[in-house]
Design a protein around this motif. Structure first.
Motif, PDB file in Angstrom:
ATOM      1  N   VAL A 367       0.876  -1.169   0.000  1.00 46.82           N
ATOM      2  CA  VAL A 367       0.000   0.000   0.000  1.00 46.82           C
ATOM      3  C   VAL A 367       0.918   1.225   0.000  1.00 46.82           C
ATOM      4  N   PRO A 368       1.100   1.882  -1.161  1.00 50.76           N
ATOM      5  CA  PRO A 368       2.069   2.970  -1.257  1.00 50.76           C
ATOM      6  C   PRO A 368       1.670   4.200  -0.450  1.00 50.76           C
ATOM      7  N   PHE A 369       2.690   4.913   0.055  1.00 45.89           N
ATOM      8  CA  PHE A 369       2.474   6.210   0.671  1.00 45.89           C
ATOM      9  C   PHE A 369       2.308   7.245  -0.439  1.00 45.89           C
ATOM     10  N   GLN A 370       1.300   8.083  -0.315  1.00 45.51           N
ATOM     11  CA  GLN A 370       1.067   9.119  -1.323  1.00 45.51           C
ATOM     12  C   GLN A 370       2.285  10.026  -1.424  1.00 45.51           C
ATOM     13  N   PHE A 371       2.721  10.294  -2.652  1.00 46.71           N
ATOM     14  CA  PHE A 371       3.873  11.183  -2.847  1.00 46.71           C
ATOM     15  C   PHE A 371       3.464  12.522  -3.453  1.00 46.71           C
ATOM     16  N   GLY A 372       2.689  12.495  -4.527  1.00 43.76           N
ATOM     17  CA  GLY A 372       2.289  13.732  -5.193  1.00 43.76           C
ATOM     18  C   GLY A 372       3.112  13.990  -6.434  1.00 43.76           C
ATOM     19  N   SER A 373       3.528  15.241  -6.619  1.00 37.43           N
ATOM     20  CA  SER A 373       4.212  15.637  -7.853  1.00 37.43           C
ATOM     21  C   SER A 373       5.655  16.038  -7.589  1.00 37.43           C
ATOM     22  N   PHE A 374       6.511  15.776  -8.566  1.00 36.36           N
ATOM     23  CA  PHE A 374       7.910  16.208  -8.505  1.00 36.36           C
ATOM     24  C   PHE A 374       8.063  17.625  -9.039  1.00 36.36           C
ATOM     25  N   ALA A 375       9.150  18.263  -8.695  1.00 35.09           N
ATOM     26  CA  ALA A 375       9.550  19.535  -9.300  1.00 35.09           C
ATOM     27  C   ALA A 375      10.052  19.253 -10.716  1.00 35.09           C
ATOM     28  N   PRO A 376      10.150  20.281 -11.564  1.00 35.66           N
ATOM     29  CA  PRO A 376      10.509  20.055 -12.977  1.00 35.66           C
ATOM     30  C   PRO A 376      11.808  19.286 -13.195  1.00 35.66           C
ATOM     31  N   ALA A 377      12.833  19.523 -12.381  1.00 37.18           N
ATOM     32  CA  ALA A 377      14.124  18.864 -12.603  1.00 37.18           C
ATOM     33  C   ALA A 377      14.004  17.347 -12.533  1.00 37.18           C
ATOM     34  N   GLU A 378      13.275  16.855 -11.537  1.00 28.84           N
ATOM     35  CA  GLU A 378      13.093  15.417 -11.406  1.00 28.84           C
ATOM     36  C   GLU A 378      12.008  14.913 -12.351  1.00 28.84           C
ATOM     37  N   ARG A 379      10.935  15.684 -12.472  1.00 36.60           N
ATOM     38  CA  ARG A 379       9.786  15.257 -13.263  1.00 36.60           C
ATOM     39  C   ARG A 379      10.162  14.974 -14.712  1.00 36.60           C
ATOM     40  N   GLY A 380      10.947  15.848 -15.314  1.00 35.35           N
ATOM     41  CA  GLY A 380      11.293  15.688 -16.729  1.00 35.35           C
ATOM     42  C   GLY A 380      12.039  14.399 -16.995  1.00 35.35           C
ATOM     43  N   LEU A 381      13.058  14.118 -16.163  1.00 37.66           N
ATOM     44  CA  LEU A 381      13.845  12.898 -16.345  1.00 37.66           C
ATOM     45  C   LEU A 381      12.996  11.665 -16.057  1.00 37.66           C
ATOM     46  N   LEU A 382      12.178  11.734 -15.018  1.00 34.88           N
ATOM     47  CA  LEU A 382      11.347  10.602 -14.641  1.00 34.88           C
ATOM     48  C   LEU A 382      10.339  10.253 -15.736  1.00 34.88           C
ATOM     49  N   GLN A 383       9.665  11.243 -16.279  1.00 34.84           N
ATOM     50  CA  GLN A 383       8.677  10.979 -17.322  1.00 34.84           C
ATOM     51  C   GLN A 383       9.329  10.436 -18.589  1.00 34.84           C
ATOM     52  N   LEU A 384      10.496  10.959 -18.924  1.00 35.28           N
ATOM     53  CA  LEU A 384      11.234  10.462 -20.088  1.00 35.28           C
ATOM     54  C   LEU A 384      11.598   8.982 -19.897  1.00 35.28           C
ATOM     55  N   MET A 385      12.162   8.674 -18.723  1.00 37.71           N
ATOM     56  CA  MET A 385      12.632   7.316 -18.490  1.00 37.71           C
ATOM     57  C   MET A 385      11.485   6.315 -18.337  1.00 37.71           C
ATOM     58  N   LYS A 386      10.373   6.757 -17.749  1.00 38.74           N
ATOM     59  CA  LYS A 386       9.235   5.841 -17.636  1.00 38.74           C
ATOM     60  C   LYS A 386       8.653   5.544 -19.013  1.00 38.74           C
ATOM     61  N   SER A 387       8.578   6.556 -19.862  1.00 45.27           N
ATOM     62  CA  SER A 387       8.089   6.347 -21.228  1.00 45.27           C
ATOM     63  C   SER A 387       9.016   5.399 -21.984  1.00 45.27           C
ATOM     64  N   MET A 388      10.314   5.573 -21.773  1.00 43.59           N
ATOM     65  CA  MET A 388      11.293   4.691 -22.403  1.00 43.59           C
ATOM     66  C   MET A 388      11.096   3.258 -21.920  1.00 43.59           C
ATOM     67  N   GLU A 389      10.867   3.085 -20.620  1.00 43.60           N
ATOM     68  CA  GLU A 389      10.631   1.750 -20.073  1.00 43.60           C
ATOM     69  C   GLU A 389       9.396   1.098 -20.694  1.00 43.60           C
ATOM     70  N   LEU A 390       8.326   1.873 -20.818  1.00 47.05           N
ATOM     71  CA  LEU A 390       7.093   1.317 -21.386  1.00 47.05           C
ATOM     72  C   LEU A 390       7.308   0.827 -22.813  1.00 47.05           C
ATOM     73  N   LEU A 391       8.105   1.564 -23.576  1.00 45.54           N
ATOM     74  CA  LEU A 391       8.426   1.136 -24.938  1.00 45.54           C
ATOM     75  C   LEU A 391       9.285  -0.127 -24.940  1.00 45.54           C
ATOM     76  N   ALA A 392      10.276  -0.170 -24.048  1.00 40.34           N
ATOM     77  CA  ALA A 392      11.156  -1.340 -23.983  1.00 40.34           C
ATOM     78  C   ALA A 392      10.376  -2.584 -23.586  1.00 40.34           C
ATOM     79  N   VAL A 393       9.461  -2.447 -22.627  1.00 36.46           N
ATOM     80  CA  VAL A 393       8.638  -3.581 -22.203  1.00 36.46           C
ATOM     81  C   VAL A 393       7.740  -4.045 -23.352  1.00 36.46           C
ATOM     82  N   GLU A 394       7.137  -3.094 -24.055  1.00 36.10           N
ATOM     83  CA  GLU A 394       6.296  -3.446 -25.205  1.00 36.10           C
ATOM     84  C   GLU A 394       7.107  -4.185 -26.268  1.00 36.10           C
ATOM     85  N   ALA A 395       8.321  -3.704 -26.519  1.00 40.43           N
ATOM     86  CA  ALA A 395       9.182  -4.355 -27.511  1.00 40.43           C
ATOM     87  C   ALA A 395       9.549  -5.774 -27.074  1.00 40.43           C
TER      88      ALA A 395
END
Length: 452
Positions: A367-395
């Protein structure tokens, strides 16, 4: 409550297995283990036999009533299992060596779970894990899958998204190490502190507060990065944490050690290439460590985990794996950092994707602890890498070449354009034995290479 537990470890011939067995022994009062099945494949049969005999000696020395079974028949092992743990490496360390050497030979980061190597480890591993899940649906439908196989986040993503199996938890020892070692830097007992991790596997950040709610994050950052004498990595295969203090200070969060590949890419690559030239890749070093470990494991008088196992890079592995089994089995509600479904925990990412977050581990899972939103510095890298992961898993699931190329193009550790495609093609051919989903495309690549 059942009279005894049946736990199946797939990849049972791993050098990590004695640490796992030690964890079960230490918790036997709460985890009444009656059957431990160590499963491996023909290629790992020799190691399985060595580790299996050592596991039996450890159980006997601990005077525990538990049978240790060794088998190459996964289905035989899985029948009526309560928990299944996975710690497998498709292609063994020779495959990891290729994951590291081929990108490095083209001037790119060569690393087990990051960059091109990490993507290819996912491509080889995910189909095997999904096959295991299909067997579990038939043979042990109530069991939990505890995955320690890297890349743990992508494996967990694949199991939930394509295996349609929610009783899975992805585990990593890095948060466990961070809590112990950072508490020591703060000169505090870990029990007095609360660490909140959020992100994805090998790309997370965390904060720390004391038991009165006072934030200690900035103080910790100053100790870790403002004082060069404390600049030491908590991960065996990553160089010292020499990140730029002003950058991490601005984050007001402690980055995972693997962020070094993204925050100091040029420096990390330079060091890897230097090591590559002088002493070989990390995988080649690990192969040497493993050889030494298995020689130790052959000793008929050895009935405990040897100290040398810590050099392998899996320190405190048993704490992570065994604690989560214990917490689920006994509904202990331990606080741990795991890969699990987001469900709105991190608002910057899709609700249905897998994230690595601090969670309470209940009898019904994390049961995860609620985190919320990241600041832009972390958010940008995180969203890029998660999208990359989703593509790699699909492949990995579809064997679609174009999807894989998109993942390569997005990854910040991979040079873009035709060089990326060349590295990708070389890795596809090098690993063709373990990539049946790409068989037709690999034939095309080989044919084109021969023609030219």
């Amino acid at each position: 409550m059942k009279k005894g537990l049946k736990i199946v470890t797939i990849g049972g011939g791993s050098s990590y297995t004695p640490e796992l067995v030690e964890g079960f022994i230490n918790r036997h009062a709460e985890l009444p283990l009656k059957e431990l099945w160590l499963v491996d494949v023909e290629l790992g049969k020799e190691k399985q036999a060595i580790v299996g005999e050592m596991a039996k000696r450890m159980i006997k020395a601990a005077n525990i009533d538990c049978e240790v079974h060794l088998t190459l028949d996964r289905r035989e092992a899985l029948k009526d299992a309560d928990f299944v743990t996975t710690q497998l490496r498709v292609g063994q360390l020779d495959a990891r060596i290729l994951d590291e050497r081929i990108p490095l030979s083209h001037g790119m980061i060569g690393q087990e779970t990051n960059g091109a190597g990490g993507i290819f480890k996912a491509l080889r591993t995910i189909p095997v894990i999904l096959d295991i899940v299909e067997d579990m649906k038939e043979l042990c439908p109530d069991a939990w899958l505890i995955d320690f196989t890297n890349p743990a986040g992508m494996v967990t993503e694949a199991v939930m998204r394509y295996g349609n199996w929610d009783k899975v938890v992805g585990l990593c020892n890095i948060p466990v190490n961070a809590i112990v070692e950072e508490a020591a830097l703060l000169e505090r007992d870990p029990e007095e502190l609360f660490f909140q991790f959020a992100g994805i596997n090998h790309l997370h950040w965390h904060t720390v507060v004391d038991n009165k709610g006072k934030s200690l994050t900035d103080e910790l950052l100053k100790i870790m990065y403002g004082d060069a004498s404390n600049s030491k990595s908590i991960v065996a295969n990553i160089q010292e944490n020499d990140l730029i203090f002003e950058q991490v200070q601005n984050l007001h969060m402690v980055p995972c050690p693997y962020h070094r590949y993204y925050y100091l890419t040029d420096e990390a690559l330079k060091e890897e290439i230097e090591d590559f030239k002088n002493s070989g890749t990390r995988a080649e070093k690990v192969k040497g460590i493993e050889k030494e470990l298995f020689e130790l494991y052959k000793d008929e008088n050895l009935d405990h985990k040897p100290q040398q196992l810590a050099e392998r890079g899996g320190a405190r592995y048993s704490d992570a794996a065994c604690n989560i089994i214990n917490s689920i089995y006994n509904d202990k509600r331990m606080i741990m950092t795991v890969s699990t479904k987001n469900n709105g925990t991190i608002t910057d990412l899709p609700a249905d994707c897998v994230v690595e977050v601090t969670s309470m581990i209940t009898g019904n899972g994390p049961v995860p602890f609620q985190f919320g939103s990241f600041a832009p510095a972390e958010r940008g890298l995180l969203q890029l890498m998660k999208s990359m992961e989703l593509l790699a898993v699909e492949a990995a699931v579809t064997g679609d070449y174009g999807t894989l190329l998109q993942a390569f193009t997005m990854n910040p550790l991979i040079t873009s354009g035709f060089v990326a495609k060349q590295v990708m093609d070389e890795l596809l051919v090098a690993h063709k034995t373990y990539l049946p989903q790409f068989a037709e495309k690999i034939k095309e690549i080989e044919k084109a290479t021969t023609a030219s």
